[in-house]
Design an enzyme around this catalytic site. Structure first.
Site, PDB file in Angstrom:
ATOM      1  N   ASP A   1      19.854  72.775  62.978  1.00 51.21           N
ATOM      2  CA  ASP A   1      18.905  73.145  61.921  1.00 51.21           C
ATOM      3  C   ASP A   1      18.607  71.883  61.111  1.00 51.21           C
ATOM      4  O   ASP A   1      19.048  71.736  59.980  1.00 51.21           O
ATOM      5  CB  ASP A   1      19.524  74.244  61.053  1.00 51.21           C
ATOM      6  CG  ASP A   1      18.563  74.751  60.009  1.00 51.21           C
ATOM      7  OD1 ASP A   1      17.391  74.320  59.997  1.00 51.21           O
ATOM      8  OD2 ASP A   1      18.990  75.567  59.178  1.00 51.21           O
ATOM      9  N   SER A   2      17.875  70.983  61.725  1.00 54.66           N
ATOM     10  CA  SER A   2      17.718  69.649  61.148  1.00 54.66           C
ATOM     11  C   SER A   2      16.433  69.538  60.330  1.00 54.66           C
ATOM     12  O   SER A   2      15.539  70.370  60.435  1.00 54.66           O
ATOM     13  CB  SER A   2      17.656  68.621  62.276  1.00 54.66           C
ATOM     14  OG  SER A   2      16.456  68.775  62.989  1.00 54.66           O
ATOM     15  N   THR A   3      16.366  68.461  59.583  1.00 52.55           N
ATOM     16  CA  THR A   3      15.103  68.069  58.955  1.00 52.55           C
ATOM     17  C   THR A   3      14.237  67.423  60.038  1.00 52.55           C
ATOM     18  O   THR A   3      14.616  67.358  61.201  1.00 52.55           O
ATOM     19  CB  THR A   3      15.358  67.032  57.845  1.00 52.55           C
ATOM     20  OG1 THR A   3      16.101  65.958  58.428  1.00 52.55           O
ATOM     21  CG2 THR A   3      16.150  67.627  56.705  1.00 52.55           C
ATOM     22  N   ASP A   4      13.083  66.918  59.640  1.00 50.79           N
ATOM     23  CA  ASP A   4      12.260  66.169  60.583  1.00 50.79           C
ATOM     24  C   ASP A   4      13.011  64.887  60.965  1.00 50.79           C
ATOM     25  O   ASP A   4      13.889  64.443  60.225  1.00 50.79           O
ATOM     26  CB  ASP A   4      10.914  65.842  59.924  1.00 50.79           C
ATOM     27  CG  ASP A   4      10.209  67.116  59.482  1.00 50.79           C
ATOM     28  OD1 ASP A   4       9.659  67.817  60.335  1.00 50.79           O
ATOM     29  OD2 ASP A   4      10.258  67.430  58.273  1.00 50.79           O
TER      30      ASP A   4
ATOM     31  N   GLN B   1      18.643  61.161  50.852  1.00 50.99           N
ATOM     32  CA  GLN B   1      17.283  61.666  50.721  1.00 50.99           C
ATOM     33  C   GLN B   1      17.019  62.134  49.290  1.00 50.99           C
ATOM     34  O   GLN B   1      17.934  62.252  48.475  1.00 50.99           O
ATOM     35  CB  GLN B   1      17.065  62.829  51.690  1.00 50.99           C
ATOM     36  CG  GLN B   1      18.086  63.944  51.535  1.00 50.99           C
ATOM     37  CD  GLN B   1      18.300  64.745  52.807  1.00 50.99           C
ATOM     38  OE1 GLN B   1      17.501  64.695  53.725  1.00 50.99           O
ATOM     39  NE2 GLN B   1      19.390  65.517  52.865  1.00 50.99           N
TER      40      GLN B   1
HETATM   41  N1  SPD Z   1       8.687  70.047  58.807  1.00 49.27           N
HETATM   42  C1  SPD Z   1       9.722  70.934  58.439  1.00 49.27           C
HETATM   43  C2  SPD Z   1      10.851  70.981  59.370  1.00 49.27           C
HETATM   44  C3  SPD Z   1      12.012  71.482  58.603  1.00 49.27           C
HETATM   45  C4  SPD Z   1      13.110  71.999  59.392  1.00 49.27           C
HETATM   46  N2  SPD Z   1      14.252  72.307  58.589  1.00 49.27           N
HETATM   47  C5  SPD Z   1      14.228  73.528  57.920  1.00 49.27           C
HETATM   48  C6  SPD Z   1      15.547  73.887  57.347  1.00 49.27           C
HETATM   49  C7  SPD Z   1      15.692  75.339  57.203  1.00 49.27           C
HETATM   50  N3  SPD Z   1      17.036  75.758  57.198  1.00 49.27           N
END
Ligand code: SPD
Length: 298
Positions: free
Chosen positions: A167-170, A42
C-alpha cells in the site's frame, strides 16, 4: 518539524490544495488545514473538505479522502481473499493511514498482521485526524512496525507470509524502492507457495502514471509466473481510475476465484463484490495495448 507554508496555514480559512495530474491538468480541493508537518521522508498535509471529508496528501499527492477511501482499501484486500480464502499471515507494507489494515481485520481467521510503515508521522497524524481509517491501530491483532519496508523484506526468512499488500505512495520519495525488481524478488521469496501479493500500481491514463505502471508491471512479470492488473473507479485519483497488481506463484485471479467461499465470510462491503472481482480484471483496450507494448519493449 512543523512546517508552515505560505498557503498552508493552520487556520479557519479554507484554501485550495492542488494535485498535478499532468503539467497542465490538476485536481483542486478546497479545505481547511488541520495539520501540516514535514518528516525526514516527506511532507504531509491533513485537511477537511466539505464534500469529501477529511483527506491527506504526501508530497502534494492525495492519498486518502474519507469519501472514497473505502474503494481503494476494499480493492487492495478482498480480491486476494476471494482467490485464497485460507490466507493467514499478512504483511502490509506502507498503509500508515490504517485503511488496508482495517479491511484485513474484518477476517477473523487471519492470524498475523504485520504493518511496516517507514514514517511514524503518517500513523501519528492519521490517528489524530483520520479515525475512520486509523482507529484500527488500537486493535491488538495489528503489529505495527515503524521501519523500512525494503529492509524488512530483505531480513525476513523465506515463506514468512501468505499475503503481501503493498500500500505504497507513488514511486517518488519513500515509495520508490517498493517498485523495484529487488523488492519484488524478496516478495516472491518470502511468500508461501499459495501466497498472493497485491501492489499499488498507479494509473494508466496520464503518461507519467502509466510510465510507472508499465515499469512495475514488466518487473512483476519477470518475477512471478502469474502477474495481472486490475482496476477500480477511484474518484479522487488522477483520471478517476486506478490499478493494483495481482501476483502469485499459482493462482489466477479469475480461474481460481472462490466466490461462494468469499461470500460466506459475510463481509458487508460497499464497493467490492464477486461481479466486481471479475469486472476489475477486464482492462480497456488502450490499457491492454499499452501493457502488451511494455512487455514487447524489453
Ligand atoms: N496517486 C495516489 C496513489 C496513492 C496510493 N496510496 C494510497 C494510500 C492509501 N492507504
Amino acid at each position: 518539524m512543523d512546517v508552515k507554508y505560505d498557503h498552508h496555514q493552520l487556520s479557519e480559512e479554507e484554501i485550495w490544495i492542488h494535485e498535478n495530474h499532468a503539467s497542465d491538468v490538476r485536481l483542486a480541493l478546497k479545505g481547511k488545514i488541520l495539520a501540516s508537518e514535514r518528516s525526514p521522508y516527506q511532507t504531509m498535509v491533513v485537511a477537511e473538505n466539505r464534500t469529501l471529508g477529511r483527506f491527506f496528501t504526501l508530497n502534494n499527492f492525495l492519498q486518502v479522502t474519507e469519501a472514497d477511501e473505502f474503494i481503494y482499501h476494499e480493492m487492495i484486500v478482498h480480491p486476494a481473499l476471494a482467490v485464497n480464502p485460507a490466507l493467514r499471515r499478512v504483511l502490509i507494507i506502507g498503509g500508515g493511514d490504517g485503511g488496508t489494515a482495517r479491511e484485513i481485520c474484518r477476517y477473523p481467521g487471519i492470524e498475523q498482521i504485520d504493518l511496516v510503515e517507514i514514517d511514524e508521522m503518517v500513523v501519528r497524524l492519521c490517528r489524530e485526524h483520520l479515525p475512520q481509517t486509523a482507529a484500527v491501530f488500537a486493535n491488538p491483532r495489528l503489529n505495527l512496525i515503524i521501519g523500512d519496508g525494503l529492509e524488512h523484506m530483505a531480513n525476513v526468512p523465506d515463506d514468512s507470509y501468505d499475503l503481501i499488500l503493498v500500500d505504497s505512495t507513488d514511486p517518488i520519495g519513500p515509495g520508490e524502492g517498493l517498485f523495484s525488481l529487488d523488492f519484488y524478488r524478496h516478495c516472491h521469496r518470502v511468500l508461501h507457495r499459495d501466497g498472493i501479493m497485491i501492489n499499488q500500481l498507479e494509473g494508466a491514463f496520464y503518461a507519467g502514471d502509466f510510465h510507472e505502471m508499465s515499469r512495475a508491471y514488466v518487473k512483476l512479470k519477470e518475477v512471478f509466473p502469474i502477474a495481472r492488473v486490475f482496476g477500480f473507479n477511484m474518484p479522487t485519483y488522477a483520471s478517476g481510475y486506478w490499478y493494483f497488481g495481482f501476483a502469485s506463484k499459482k493462482f489466477d485471479p479469475l480461474r481460481d476465484q472462490q466466490a461462494a467461499a468469499w461470500e460466506k465470510f459475510n463481509i458487508d462491503t460497499r464497493y467490492y463484490n464477486s461481479d466486481i472481482h471479475c469486472a476489475a480484471f477486464a482492462l480497456p483496450n488502450y490499457v491492454r495495448h499499452k501493457l502488451a507494448a511494455s512487455l514487447g519493449d524489453q
